[in-house]
Design a protein around this motif. Structure first.
Motif, PDB file in Angstrom:
ATOM      1  N   THR A 170      -1.654 -33.211 -10.975  1.00  0.00           N
ATOM      2  CA  THR A 170      -0.140 -32.695 -11.317  1.00  0.00           C
ATOM      3  C   THR A 170      -0.547 -31.886 -12.466  1.00  0.00           C
ATOM      4  O   THR A 170      -0.417 -30.590 -12.336  1.00  0.00           O
ATOM      5  N   ASP A 171      -1.775 -32.359 -12.538  1.00  0.00           N
ATOM      6  CA  ASP A 171      -2.425 -30.875 -13.714  1.00  0.00           C
ATOM      7  C   ASP A 171      -3.086 -30.438 -13.002  1.00  0.00           C
ATOM      8  O   ASP A 171      -2.945 -28.932 -13.613  1.00  0.00           O
ATOM      9  N   ASN A 172      -3.725 -29.910 -11.904  1.00  0.00           N
ATOM     10  CA  ASN A 172      -4.410 -29.089 -11.509  1.00  0.00           C
ATOM     11  C   ASN A 172      -2.826 -28.308 -10.856  1.00  0.00           C
ATOM     12  O   ASN A 172      -3.419 -27.129 -10.643  1.00  0.00           O
ATOM     13  N   VAL A 173      -1.788 -28.412 -10.379  1.00  0.00           N
ATOM     14  CA  VAL A 173      -0.701 -27.951  -9.536  1.00  0.00           C
ATOM     15  C   VAL A 173      -0.219 -26.790 -10.662  1.00  0.00           C
ATOM     16  O   VAL A 173       0.532 -25.984 -10.781  1.00  0.00           O
ATOM     17  N   ILE A 174      -0.184 -27.621 -12.044  1.00  0.00           N
ATOM     18  CA  ILE A 174       0.063 -26.846 -13.557  1.00  0.00           C
ATOM     19  C   ILE A 174      -1.098 -25.641 -13.897  1.00  0.00           C
ATOM     20  O   ILE A 174      -0.817 -24.612 -14.505  1.00  0.00           O
ATOM     21  N   TYR A 175      -2.274 -26.015 -14.070  1.00  0.00           N
ATOM     22  CA  TYR A 175      -3.001 -25.026 -13.736  1.00  0.00           C
ATOM     23  C   TYR A 175      -2.644 -24.236 -13.292  1.00  0.00           C
ATOM     24  O   TYR A 175      -3.287 -22.676 -13.604  1.00  0.00           O
ATOM     25  N   MET A 176      -2.484 -24.057 -11.994  1.00  0.00           N
ATOM     26  CA  MET A 176      -2.226 -23.335 -10.779  1.00  0.00           C
ATOM     27  C   MET A 176      -1.188 -22.141 -10.677  1.00  0.00           C
ATOM     28  O   MET A 176      -1.251 -21.542 -11.193  1.00  0.00           O
ATOM     29  N   VAL A 177      -0.252 -22.447 -11.474  1.00  0.00           N
ATOM     30  CA  VAL A 177       0.798 -21.547 -11.599  1.00  0.00           C
ATOM     31  C   VAL A 177       1.056 -21.298 -13.320  1.00  0.00           C
ATOM     32  O   VAL A 177       1.185 -20.045 -12.897  1.00  0.00           O
ATOM     33  N   LEU A 178       0.209 -21.598 -13.958  1.00  0.00           N
ATOM     34  CA  LEU A 178      -0.307 -21.309 -15.413  1.00  0.00           C
ATOM     35  C   LEU A 178      -1.642 -20.524 -14.964  1.00  0.00           C
ATOM     36  O   LEU A 178      -1.343 -19.319 -15.400  1.00  0.00           O
ATOM     37  N   MET A 179      -1.823 -19.924 -13.746  1.00  0.00           N
ATOM     38  CA  MET A 179      -2.764 -19.148 -13.649  1.00  0.00           C
ATOM     39  C   MET A 179      -2.010 -17.717 -12.665  1.00  0.00           C
ATOM     40  O   MET A 179      -2.975 -16.606 -13.670  1.00  0.00           O
ATOM     41  N   GLY A 180      -1.147 -18.045 -12.320  1.00  0.00           N
ATOM     42  CA  GLY A 180      -0.454 -17.175 -11.888  1.00  0.00           C
ATOM     43  C   GLY A 180       0.275 -16.613 -13.150  1.00  0.00           C
ATOM     44  O   GLY A 180       0.170 -15.315 -13.010  1.00  0.00           O
TER      45      GLY A 180
END
Length: 100
Positions: free
Chosen positions: A65-75
């Motif tokens: 879940t944390d890594n998916v949030i990081y993916m959106v934040l990177m975008g």
């Protein structure tokens, strides 16, 4: 993900997002009147999230879940850098709210 890796990926994704947005502008400039800030936002979300997902896959990092949030934040971070400047970000927020 280390700070150095984050900054390198962010730099690469923001440049790539800018290039993709320019390509879309060239293709669609004659046919439609696109809000380019929203186009940049959408392109950056796709490039940043997709690029981070590819980074995770290549380095065998689990999709938590944390890594998916990081993916959106990177975008989103790539979108902010691609738009370059507070006036563009303010204009995008106004366009999203539907005000003129």
């Amino acid at each position: 993900m280390t700070n150095t890796t984050f900054l390198m990926l962010l730099s690469a994704f923001s440049v790539l997002s800018g290039l993709v947005t320019e390509g879309i502008k060239k293709l669609c400039s004659d046919r439609t009147n696109l809000p380019y800030n929203l186009t940049t936002l959408i392109c950056s979300l796709i490039v940043g999230s997709g690029g981070t997902a590819v980074y995770y896959l290549l380095n065998e990092i689990a999709f938590t879940t944390d890594n998916v949030i990081y993916m959106v934040l990177m975008g989103l971070a790539g979108a902010l850098i691609s738009m370059v400047g507070f006036d563009k970000v303010k204009q995008t927020i106004t366009q999203l709210q539907g005000k003129k």
